[in-house]
Structure formats: C-alpha cells, structure tokens
Design a protein around this motif. Structure first.
Motif, PDB file in Angstrom:
ATOM      1  N   ASP A 165     -11.772   0.896  -1.500  1.00 33.51           N
ATOM      2  CA  ASP A 165     -11.036  -0.354  -1.677  1.00 33.51           C
ATOM      3  C   ASP A 165      -9.583  -0.035  -2.023  1.00 33.51           C
ATOM      4  O   ASP A 165      -9.290   0.999  -2.611  1.00 33.51           O
ATOM      5  CB  ASP A 165     -11.685  -1.182  -2.785  1.00 33.51           C
ATOM      6  CG  ASP A 165     -11.176  -2.614  -2.808  1.00 33.51           C
ATOM      7  OD1 ASP A 165     -10.604  -3.065  -1.798  1.00 33.51           O
ATOM      8  OD2 ASP A 165     -11.351  -3.287  -3.838  1.00 33.51           O
ATOM      9  N   GLU A 166      -8.694  -0.918  -1.664  1.00 35.20           N
ATOM     10  CA  GLU A 166      -7.256  -0.720  -1.892  1.00 35.20           C
ATOM     11  C   GLU A 166      -6.784   0.593  -1.269  1.00 35.20           C
ATOM     12  O   GLU A 166      -6.132   1.409  -1.899  1.00 35.20           O
ATOM     13  CB  GLU A 166      -6.929  -0.767  -3.393  1.00 35.20           C
ATOM     14  CG  GLU A 166      -7.366  -2.028  -4.097  1.00 35.20           C
ATOM     15  CD  GLU A 166      -6.656  -3.284  -3.613  1.00 35.20           C
ATOM     16  OE1 GLU A 166      -5.596  -3.179  -2.961  1.00 35.20           O
ATOM     17  OE2 GLU A 166      -7.157  -4.384  -3.883  1.00 35.20           O
ATOM     18  N   SER A 180      -7.919  -2.975   2.585  1.00 35.81           N
ATOM     19  CA  SER A 180      -6.665  -3.313   1.927  1.00 35.81           C
ATOM     20  C   SER A 180      -6.187  -4.660   2.448  1.00 35.81           C
ATOM     21  O   SER A 180      -6.177  -4.882   3.651  1.00 35.81           O
ATOM     22  CB  SER A 180      -5.593  -2.254   2.187  1.00 35.81           C
ATOM     23  OG  SER A 180      -4.375  -2.635   1.607  1.00 35.81           O
ATOM     24  N   ALA A 181      -5.782  -5.500   1.547  1.00 33.50           N
ATOM     25  CA  ALA A 181      -5.245  -6.799   1.952  1.00 33.50           C
ATOM     26  C   ALA A 181      -3.734  -6.753   2.087  1.00 33.50           C
ATOM     27  O   ALA A 181      -3.127  -7.705   2.557  1.00 33.50           O
ATOM     28  CB  ALA A 181      -5.639  -7.873   0.948  1.00 33.50           C
ATOM     29  N   THR A 182      -3.126  -5.638   1.668  1.00 32.12           N
ATOM     30  CA  THR A 182      -1.664  -5.606   1.632  1.00 32.12           C
ATOM     31  C   THR A 182      -1.046  -4.423   2.358  1.00 32.12           C
ATOM     32  O   THR A 182       0.159  -4.234   2.273  1.00 32.12           O
ATOM     33  CB  THR A 182      -1.175  -5.588   0.169  1.00 32.12           C
ATOM     34  OG1 THR A 182      -1.714  -4.429  -0.481  1.00 32.12           O
ATOM     35  CG2 THR A 182      -1.598  -6.836  -0.572  1.00 32.12           C
ATOM     36  N   ALA A 191       0.498  -9.251   5.829  1.00 33.63           N
ATOM     37  CA  ALA A 191       0.495  -9.258   4.370  1.00 33.63           C
ATOM     38  C   ALA A 191       1.094 -10.535   3.790  1.00 33.63           C
ATOM     39  O   ALA A 191       1.211 -10.661   2.590  1.00 33.63           O
ATOM     40  CB  ALA A 191       1.258  -8.036   3.851  1.00 33.63           C
ATOM     41  N   ASP A 192       1.462 -11.483   4.636  1.00 36.57           N
ATOM     42  CA  ASP A 192       2.038 -12.738   4.146  1.00 36.57           C
ATOM     43  C   ASP A 192       0.927 -13.619   3.598  1.00 36.57           C
ATOM     44  O   ASP A 192      -0.027 -13.945   4.299  1.00 36.57           O
ATOM     45  CB  ASP A 192       2.767 -13.462   5.284  1.00 36.57           C
ATOM     46  CG  ASP A 192       3.418 -14.746   4.801  1.00 36.57           C
ATOM     47  OD1 ASP A 192       3.811 -14.798   3.623  1.00 36.57           O
ATOM     48  OD2 ASP A 192       3.519 -15.687   5.605  1.00 36.57           O
ATOM     49  N   ARG A 193       1.027 -13.976   2.357  1.00 32.06           N
ATOM     50  CA  ARG A 193       0.034 -14.829   1.714  1.00 32.06           C
ATOM     51  C   ARG A 193       0.716 -16.121   1.279  1.00 32.06           C
ATOM     52  O   ARG A 193       1.294 -16.200   0.200  1.00 32.06           O
ATOM     53  CB  ARG A 193      -0.593 -14.118   0.503  1.00 32.06           C
ATOM     54  CG  ARG A 193      -1.253 -12.799   0.825  1.00 32.06           C
ATOM     55  CD  ARG A 193      -2.546 -13.036   1.622  1.00 32.06           C
ATOM     56  NE  ARG A 193      -3.203 -11.788   1.927  1.00 32.06           N
ATOM     57  CZ  ARG A 193      -3.174 -11.217   3.120  1.00 32.06           C
ATOM     58  NH1 ARG A 193      -2.523 -11.773   4.112  1.00 32.06           N
ATOM     59  NH2 ARG A 193      -3.817 -10.092   3.346  1.00 32.06           N
TER      60      ARG A 193
END
Length: 95
Positions: A17-18, A53-55, A83-85
């Motif tokens: 994760d990450e 990874s979300a970013t 990566a735009d949230r």
C-alpha cells in the motif's frame, strides 16, 4: 523466511500500500524499500504482487514499476485515475 518453501506456499499475495513511498524513501529514510525488487525475486513468480497508490503521478508509477519488477512474468493491469481529488480541499490559516 521468504526462501522457505513452506512459508511461501502459505502466502496468497504480497500487497504494497502507498507504493509511491518506495521511490520517495528508498534512497534515505527506508533503504530496504529499494530492495523490494530483490524480495520479489527471492519469493518467486508464483506469488502475485500488488502495488497501490491513490497519489502516484505517472513518472513515480513508472519508476516504482521498474523497481518492483512488475510485468516480468505475470500480466500487469494499471488504472490511472489521476491525482486530482475534487472532493478534497486544503486551507491555510494564520495561527
């Protein structure tokens, strides 16, 4: 432990994760992160790996993809949603 066939037979998968921190921390903070590709080799190709990874920007993803040796034997599926949230906001206020 990871070279032990009994241990490896009980592993279903290895999840990281990450995964973007592999690139960020491998040089100084967590040098062992730079050896995760070696761990994949030791564990063998029969154990699937996933990196999440979300970013991670595309350049970071590509570097970690190479570091972790994804796509060598098993197919690789990647989903890049950017990566735009829009639902997150950051505010800076004086204290």
């Amino acid at each position: 432990m990871f070279r032990d066939n009994t241990f490896r037979a009980r592993m279903l998968a290895s999840l990281l994760d990450e995964m973007h921190v592999v690139k960020d921390w491998a040089d100084a903070f967590r040098k062992a992160y730079g050896q995760l590709g070696d761990l994949r080799t030791i564990m063998g190709d029969e154990i699937p790996w996933a990196g999440l990874s979300a970013t991670a920007p595309t350049t970071t993803f590509e570097l970690v993809y190479k570091m972790l040796r994804f796509g060598r034997v098993r197919p690789f599926w990647g989903i890049d949603l950017g990566a735009d949230r829009a639902n997150l906001a950051m505010y800076v206020r004086p204290i």
